[in-house]
Design a protein around this motif. Sequence first.
Motif, PDB file in Angstrom:
ATOM      1  N   TRP A   1       3.397   6.136  -2.372  1.00  0.00           N
ATOM      2  CA  TRP A   1       4.653   6.863  -2.203  1.00  0.00           C
ATOM      3  C   TRP A   1       4.823   8.024  -3.189  1.00  0.00           C
ATOM      4  O   TRP A   1       5.324   9.090  -2.802  1.00  0.00           O
ATOM      5  N   PRO A   2       4.416   7.895  -4.468  1.00  0.00           N
ATOM      6  CA  PRO A   2       4.549   9.047  -5.368  1.00  0.00           C
ATOM      7  C   PRO A   2       3.856  10.309  -4.864  1.00  0.00           C
ATOM      8  O   PRO A   2       4.279  11.422  -5.174  1.00  0.00           O
ATOM      9  N   TYR A   3       2.789  10.149  -4.083  1.00  0.00           N
ATOM     10  CA  TYR A   3       2.065  11.302  -3.544  1.00  0.00           C
ATOM     11  C   TYR A   3       2.607  11.696  -2.165  1.00  0.00           C
ATOM     12  O   TYR A   3       2.439  12.835  -1.735  1.00  0.00           O
ATOM     13  N   LEU A   4       3.253  10.736  -1.497  1.00  0.00           N
ATOM     14  CA  LEU A   4       3.749  10.964  -0.140  1.00  0.00           C
ATOM     15  C   LEU A   4       5.151  11.558  -0.129  1.00  0.00           C
ATOM     16  O   LEU A   4       5.491  12.318   0.781  1.00  0.00           O
ATOM     17  N   LYS A   5       5.947  11.244  -1.139  1.00  0.00           N
ATOM     18  CA  LYS A   5       7.355  11.650  -1.107  1.00  0.00           C
ATOM     19  C   LYS A   5       7.540  13.166  -1.177  1.00  0.00           C
ATOM     20  O   LYS A   5       8.586  13.676  -0.789  1.00  0.00           O
ATOM     21  N   GLN A   6       6.531  13.870  -1.645  1.00  0.00           N
ATOM     22  CA  GLN A   6       6.628  15.328  -1.716  1.00  0.00           C
ATOM     23  C   GLN A   6       6.498  15.977  -0.338  1.00  0.00           C
ATOM     24  O   GLN A   6       6.676  17.187  -0.207  1.00  0.00           O
TER      25      GLN A   6
ATOM     26  N   ALA B   1      -4.017  13.075   0.284  1.00  0.00           N
ATOM     27  CA  ALA B   1      -5.354  12.810  -0.260  1.00  0.00           C
ATOM     28  C   ALA B   1      -5.711  13.828  -1.338  1.00  0.00           C
ATOM     29  O   ALA B   1      -6.309  13.477  -2.366  1.00  0.00           O
ATOM     30  N   ALA B   2      -5.343  15.097  -1.120  1.00  0.00           N
ATOM     31  CA  ALA B   2      -5.630  16.137  -2.119  1.00  0.00           C
ATOM     32  C   ALA B   2      -4.885  15.864  -3.423  1.00  0.00           C
ATOM     33  O   ALA B   2      -5.438  16.033  -4.519  1.00  0.00           O
ATOM     34  N   ARG B   3      -3.628  15.441  -3.308  1.00  0.00           N
ATOM     35  CA  ARG B   3      -2.854  15.122  -4.522  1.00  0.00           C
ATOM     36  C   ARG B   3      -3.480  13.940  -5.266  1.00  0.00           C
ATOM     37  O   ARG B   3      -3.503  13.919  -6.500  1.00  0.00           O
ATOM     38  N   MET B   4      -3.944  12.963  -4.523  1.00  0.00           N
ATOM     39  CA  MET B   4      -4.584  11.812  -5.172  1.00  0.00           C
ATOM     40  C   MET B   4      -5.885  12.239  -5.858  1.00  0.00           C
ATOM     41  O   MET B   4      -6.190  11.770  -6.958  1.00  0.00           O
TER      42      MET B   4
ATOM     43  N   THR C   1       0.829  -1.211   0.000  1.00  0.00           N
ATOM     44  CA  THR C   1       0.000   0.000   0.000  1.00  0.00           C
ATOM     45  C   THR C   1       0.860   1.257   0.000  1.00  0.00           C
ATOM     46  O   THR C   1       0.609   2.204  -0.763  1.00  0.00           O
ATOM     47  N   LEU C   2       1.899   1.277   0.840  1.00  0.00           N
ATOM     48  CA  LEU C   2       2.767   2.458   0.904  1.00  0.00           C
ATOM     49  C   LEU C   2       3.527   2.657  -0.397  1.00  0.00           C
ATOM     50  O   LEU C   2       3.785   3.800  -0.802  1.00  0.00           O
TER      51      LEU C   2
ATOM     52  N   VAL D   1      -7.255   6.658   2.474  1.00  0.00           N
ATOM     53  CA  VAL D   1      -5.804   6.860   2.387  1.00  0.00           C
ATOM     54  C   VAL D   1      -5.368   7.947   3.366  1.00  0.00           C
ATOM     55  O   VAL D   1      -4.332   7.830   4.032  1.00  0.00           O
ATOM     56  N   GLN D   2      -6.148   9.003   3.449  1.00  0.00           N
ATOM     57  CA  GLN D   2      -5.809  10.098   4.372  1.00  0.00           C
ATOM     58  C   GLN D   2      -5.767   9.612   5.815  1.00  0.00           C
ATOM     59  O   GLN D   2      -4.866   9.969   6.582  1.00  0.00           O
ATOM     60  N   ARG D   3      -6.724   8.753   6.201  1.00  0.00           N
ATOM     61  CA  ARG D   3      -6.721   8.206   7.565  1.00  0.00           C
ATOM     62  C   ARG D   3      -5.496   7.336   7.807  1.00  0.00           C
ATOM     63  O   ARG D   3      -4.914   7.362   8.890  1.00  0.00           O
ATOM     64  N   LEU D   4      -5.109   6.561   6.811  1.00  0.00           N
ATOM     65  CA  LEU D   4      -3.937   5.692   6.967  1.00  0.00           C
ATOM     66  C   LEU D   4      -2.682   6.524   7.213  1.00  0.00           C
ATOM     67  O   LEU D   4      -1.875   6.204   8.101  1.00  0.00           O
ATOM     68  N   VAL D   5      -2.517   7.594   6.429  1.00  0.00           N
ATOM     69  CA  VAL D   5      -1.300   8.409   6.539  1.00  0.00           C
ATOM     70  C   VAL D   5      -1.301   9.236   7.810  1.00  0.00           C
ATOM     71  O   VAL D   5      -0.299   9.291   8.536  1.00  0.00           O
ATOM     72  N   SER D   6      -2.405   9.887   8.113  1.00  0.00           N
ATOM     73  CA  SER D   6      -2.418  10.855   9.213  1.00  0.00           C
ATOM     74  C   SER D   6      -2.596  10.206  10.575  1.00  0.00           C
ATOM     75  O   SER D   6      -2.178  10.770  11.594  1.00  0.00           O
TER      76      SER D   6
END
Length: 589
Positions: free
Chosen positions: A22-27, A110-113, A17-18, A148-153
């Motif tokens: 990752w393309p949206y998270l690495k920024q 989430a916004a980037r996605m 999943t990560l 996805v936002q809940r998973l990350v935050s």
Amino acid sequence: MKQRIQQRILRFQLVETLSRIWPYLKQERRRLLLVAAATLGLTVVELSIPILVGGSGERLLSELSGRQPTTAPVLDNRTIIALLAVGALLRGYLLYQQRSLSGQTGQRVAARMRDALWVHLQKMPLEYTRRRGPGRLLVRFISDTKAVQRLVSQGMVQLIQDVLVVIGVIAVLTYLNLLVGLGTILLLPLVALIFWRMNPRVQKASRDTRHRRTRLSAYMNERLTGLAAVKIHGRQREEAKRARKLNRKVASRGGRLASAGAQLQGASAGAVALVTTLTLALAAEEVAAGRLSAGYLVTSYALIGLLAPIVQRITIFNRTLQEAQISVERLAQTLAEEPESPQEAELPEVELSEGLVSVEGVSFSYPDGTLALEDVSLTARRGELVALVGPNGAGKSTLLELLPRFRQPSNGRIVIDGQDTAAVSLESLRSNIGFVTQDTPLFDGTITENVTYGMRGDASEASEEQIRQAARLAGVDELVASLPEGWETKVSEGRRMLSRGQRQRVVLARALAADPPIIVLDEVGSALDIETQRTLAEQLRMLAQHKTVILATHSMPAMLMADRVYKMEGGRIVEEDRDEAVLTRLEGA
């Protein structure tokens, strides 16, 4: 070998999943580093408190018993109390920083996605969005990105902190007493075994629940859109039964998920209790043997006490991970769909000179194999008004949708000024075609904003005369004059201030204001009275003097004004003529 190891690693849900997000998270590397620092600080504070309490307990017990402490105390009680107070304040501050930064990170990911999803959906063929419907796509856009936002935050950050605390607890207990540390380590394989055996059931229940929710969402969206039809046909009771049936299925699957999750949570809690009992028994034996002080027994109790809520949080995180994994898979599938023009950047722009449109032996079949058009050929050029007539289902709308490449011909081709439309860029093709259907919606905004919506570049720089001319041709100037707020009247498809005919005029003005050389109209006068249809036909005839105009219509005034008429039946052109006698025979079409 290396590739095989990488594939096995990727099979782990969290890693898989990560890797996809990752393309949206690495920024967010800077925020991630700050979250990591706050998490590490929290871990240190969480572990320090039991150690300080144990040290204080050892000193107090020694003073009460009048014996010397087993180990020389480094800090006095006042210092320990002060450090505990500082630790409590520091814990609050670090927790605030961690949750605030991780929350911001999750929202931005989430916004980037959502941005990527919306850009991609706009590149997809219309058939794709029509087939799936707005309900299912809205689930992707809102619910899936929210998971996805809940998973990350929340989930991921808490998991990392909990893992660090578990490692720290085992390390400290092992340092204090090897036997007690080894007893605690037993918890890890035991919990891993429980997850390995029970987690597949949670996964299946989670997927089933999400699938049923999506179906319910799609159903509700469809029925709310067509609520007038439900009421006029008196189907409220039947629709209530169907909604109740879908709701019961959602509840049933949700109940199975809750049951599977509760079993996993209960088994994990039992494993923690069992290992905790064993560890505390070992610690008591070590105290009795004199290898562990009473104060540090308190430390062991406090440290082991950290493990129970951690395992419970991990089972909750597992639920969050299941939701996120399903969402990420669905988002990835959507983003992997082929756009309608994959080589868009490599295709040349269309160049118009004479405005000659030629449909050459075109056939078209729907995805299910149904033949909609068969060997259709026609021509339209600047200076003439071309009309397509025929009964509903004859293929008129399908043919018109082929012109701007909303659909692709199964056979044959469409040529504009000698250029195959399949070999030019979509953006340049559509910028030269004004396409209006009877169902084209208005957007939330003023009449001015709706009319100038289709204009390329900055609409504020558009020629006022160009806008007014479009308004006159479409009859919007009369409409605006009758409204108290004029051009600044707020309209949208949801507001019923304007009649269907008035909305069609605004939509037509939108297409004309863009001033394209080719105008394609599909039943735009269907909601107008006969006198207004006649006026519109006269205006279209004038417009056709310097543009290529093609329209599908049932309107007799439009037929009579047309320079060329093609009659369609069963997906074929069965008659072509300009003679008024033919038009008279088409009256029933």
